[in-house]
Design a protein around this motif. Structure first.
Motif: not given
Lengths: 373, 383
Positions: A258-259, B30-33, B39-41
């Motif tokens: 969830l960042t 696309p910015q996710h840990p 990559l975009r989901l």
């Protein structure tokens, strides 16, 4: 009828000192009313400063400690540059955080967004005021200590829910909902274990719970009742970890999923408040574990002639914080060792395992008291 | 009917507010840990449960195959580093083998041993990153550091041999850029002894951990048929029960001279994909030990001639990188230094394509676990 009472050793001292000091003032402005008002204000000021000092003062120490424990678990050195072994690093980080611009995301409910970090801070502050740090070192010696702690602890979840909801971010909302479900569930087993302590110690007052453990280590509640005490302590450890939203039960934050969960959108001072609340909760929960299971401010051996004099030379508050920091170290080691369970597994664990075990523990404790006590 | 908020999404993916208020849309990346890069989901969720997933690529597309058309063959070797940077040294070999087929140049024995040893070191390095990311994505930050700790040692060795740590650009048609230094064999030996102990600790840390078992067994099952249908390869395919490894099925370099097993698991879930990579680290160590025993002390390490021109033709090579089948197809329209077209078949792309099949009905947390066990590298998907 049972009448709840509050005694305040600091307050007694102040109430005694203020009239004595007032005698030096000119007679024309001396009055009992003025004295009592001054005594009240001074008393309140001392208590507030004491609680703030313990809480806010311990946070940078704990953050430094966490970074060092984490680093050494991971075969790193951690902060080393600023000050001796990086000791000033935390202060620099806090300063950086305080100087950042504070802003809310568009579409956020501004009032709730800024209120949430404050609400989160309430619970640990109140709990901190109830805990006896030494024989006379307690801000409010409340006769209903344990019920009050259980009551205020519920406040934390309110702040987290508000923070997650008002951020206008789906990740925050998911984090807040997870956290709400988790904290409310684990509160039940948390309460049950405190109930177990109340049952075996026969008191809801934290000072009497501590003083009931006077003696050697085997008189602490963790060891006094064979096996059951240790089980209760472990259960307390687990449920308080979940209660604090700490890893491995940090599904509310869950950086990888969830960042950052409910505080994704926070930055600067409000974020620092969430952070502060997390670490104060760590102190208060460790302090609670120390008070309820590890003999509080009492030295480990009382009555053994050989070591008695040496151990009594150390003030109670030192014993207390030594035990508290041992507990904190345990929480940190667990945090940096385990991986995180999934949200539904966490719920299953509480409702299908912890709660039944707690109920059995309560019954077993009651049976023990009836048979042996 | 309310206008769909995300009109760029494919049909069937739009939020139908009137009909289904329970479901909502989440943009992961696309910015996710834990998307391991840009990559975009796009996720359609019912509460925390994933109903549908659509991956969107292209956030770091650099047009590598188009760039290759204006580059010489030797320059393209350097470009292949930048595709899957975790298996850079293996990508080098994939390109070089395709070129060697046309340039008609042989590699001396010592050169082949250097190739195989660096291949296996690269495989171990990549699998150690997987170990770290798998633990890290499950929430154990400590695993991340543990995996990277041993990988650093491999990079130290690679730095000594190739001159760079990550993007090695090492192999050339007919051998490699440099000979290995005298310290190479002792260092690899010392590293293997160290890794033997370290792996024992790491497996104890994760393999039997009850939370890891709970979170990975039965999660993201990819059946044998689906794995073949989606074109999966490497550990993902072998975890689903298909015994296919290019090193065994179609041996390149001197892989036919070594004694090693191809680990195969049959459940196709996250735990099997984790176990298979741990098993492969052990197999790679086995190959490395055989290499150390048989490593030729002297003799040439590269061919006499250093060809740069490729005759007209179509050349294809496939190798087994740590991620799976890495194939290079070179079309030379004229005899010269530049290709007409180079196409690369990377292993991660089909794995991401199979993601939707694997995550349906699982939670967001499981998506992170499944992503970690597919071990994708986004620059290789986008190229």
């Amino acid at each position: 009828m049972f009448v709840p009472s509050i005694t305040n050793p600091v307050g007694d001292f102040v109430r005694e000192m203020v009239p004595r000091l007032a005698e030096y003032l000119p007679a024309s402005i001396q009055s009992d009313t003025l004295n009592s008002i001054v005594a009240f204000l001074v008393n309140a000021l001392i208590c507030v400063i004491a609680v703030c000092a313990v809480n806010i003062g311990s946070a940078p120490i704990l953050i430094y400690m966490e970074r060092k424990v984490c680093a050494h678990v991971q075969c790193r050195l951690g902060p080393m540059r600023l000050g001796w072994h990086g000791t000033i690093q935390t202060i620099a980080d806090v300063l950086k955080m305080l100087f950042k611009e504070v802003y809310a995301p568009s579409g956020a409910d501004k009032l709730m967004f800024y209120l949430a970090p404050l609400i989160v801070l309430i619970a640990p502050f109140i709990v901190c005021a109830l805990i006896p740090f030494g024989r006379d070192l307690v801000v409010a010696d409340v006769s209903m200590g344990i019920p009050l702690i259980i009551a205020v602890n519920g406040f934390g979840v309110l702040g987290i829910l508000l923070g997650g909801w008002s951020s206008n971010n789906k990740y925050s909302l998911l984090g807040a909902l997870r956290s709400g479900a988790q904290m409310i569930s684990y509160e039940i087993s948390f309460t049950m274990i405190l109930l177990f302590v109340v049952m075996i110690s026969g008191s809801t007052n934290l000072m009497s719970i501590t003083l009931g453990q006077e003696g050697t280590i085997s008189d602490w509640w963790i060891f006094k009742i064979p096996v059951l005490g240790i089980i209760a302590f472990i259960l307390f450890f687990i449920s308080s970890t979940a209660e604090m939203n700490r890893a491995p039960f940090d599904i509310a934050e869950a950086e990888q999923e969830l960042t950052g969960g409910y505080h994704t959108e926070y930055n600067g001072t409000p974020f620092a408040m969430f952070y502060l609340a997390e670490y104060i909760a760590l102190v208060t929960n460790s302090a609670l574990a120390t008070t309820c299971f590890l003999g509080g401010f009492l030295p480990p051996c009382i009555g053994v002639a050989f070591v008695d004099n040496y151990l009594n030379m150390v003030p109670g508050v030192v014993w207390f914080f030594a035990k508290v920091f041992f507990m904190i170290w345990c929480y940190m080691m667990v945090r940096w060792t385990f991986v995180r369970p999934r949200v539904d597994q966490l719920m299953d664990f509480e409702w299908k395992f912890l709660l039944p075990v707690n109920l059995v523990l309560l019954i077993a404790g009651a049976a023990y008291i009836v048979v042996c006590g | 009917m309310i206008q769909p908020r995300f009109s760029n999404l494919p049909p069937g993916f739009r939020i139908q507010r009137e009909t289904n208020t329970e479901e909502f849309f989440i943009n992961m990346g696309p910015q996710h840990p834990s998307t391991h890069g840009a990559l975009r989901l796009a996720l359609r969720m019912d509460g925390e449960t994933i109903v549908e997933l659509v991956p969107h690529f292209g956030y770091i597309h650099r047009g590598m195959e188009k760039q290759a058309e204006s580059m010489s063959y030797l320059q393209y070797i350097a470009l292949s580093d930048r595709q899957d940077y975790l298996t850079a040294i293996q990508n080098n070999l994939g390109v070089v083998i395709a070129l060697e087929k046309g340039m008609n140049v042989g590699v001396p024995e010592k050169g082949e041993y250097i190739r195989v040893m660096l291949q296996e070191l690269g495989r171990i390095a990549s699998h150690l990153v997987f170990y770290g990311c798998f633990g890290g994505d499950l929430g154990g930050q400590t695993c991340l550091l543990f995996g990277f700790k041993e990988r650093e040692m491999i990079h130290d060795i690679l730095e000594e041999v190739t001159g760079s740590r990550l993007t090695t650009n090492f192999f050339r048609p007919g051998g490699s850029r440099y000979d290995v230094p005298d310290t190479f064999i002792p260092r690899v030996k010392a590293f293997l002894d160290h890794l033997e102990d370290a792996m024992r600790d790491y497996e104890r840390f994760l393999s039997k951990n009850i939370i890891v078992l709970e979170r990975s067994i039965g999660i993201g099952v990819l059946s044998k048929e689906d794995a073949i249908a989606y074109g999966c390869s490497g550990p993902v395919l072998r975890a689903s029960g298909v015994e296919f490894d290019v090193r065994r099925a179609n041996p390149y370099s001197i892989y036919d001279q070594f004694d090693f097993d191809i680990p195969v698991f049959h459940n196709g879930d996250c735990y099997d994909r984790y176990k298979i990579r741990i098993a492969e680290i052990h197999e790679s160590m086995k190959i490395l030990r055989q290499c150390i025993d048989k490593f030729p002390k002297d003799g040439p390490w590269r061919s006499k001639e250093k060809p740069v021109r490729l005759p007209v033709g179509r050349y294809y090579s496939e190798i087994e990188t740590a991620k799976g089948l890495y194939a290079t197809y070179v079309v030379a329209a004229t005899t010269g230094e530049k290709p007409y077209r180079i196409h690369t078949r990377g292993p991660s792309f089909p794995h991401i394509a199979a993601l939707n099949k694997m995550v349906q009905g699982h939670k967001v947390s499981d998506l992170v676990t499944i992503m970690a066990t597919l071990d994708p590298v986004i620059p290789e998907i986008d190229r």
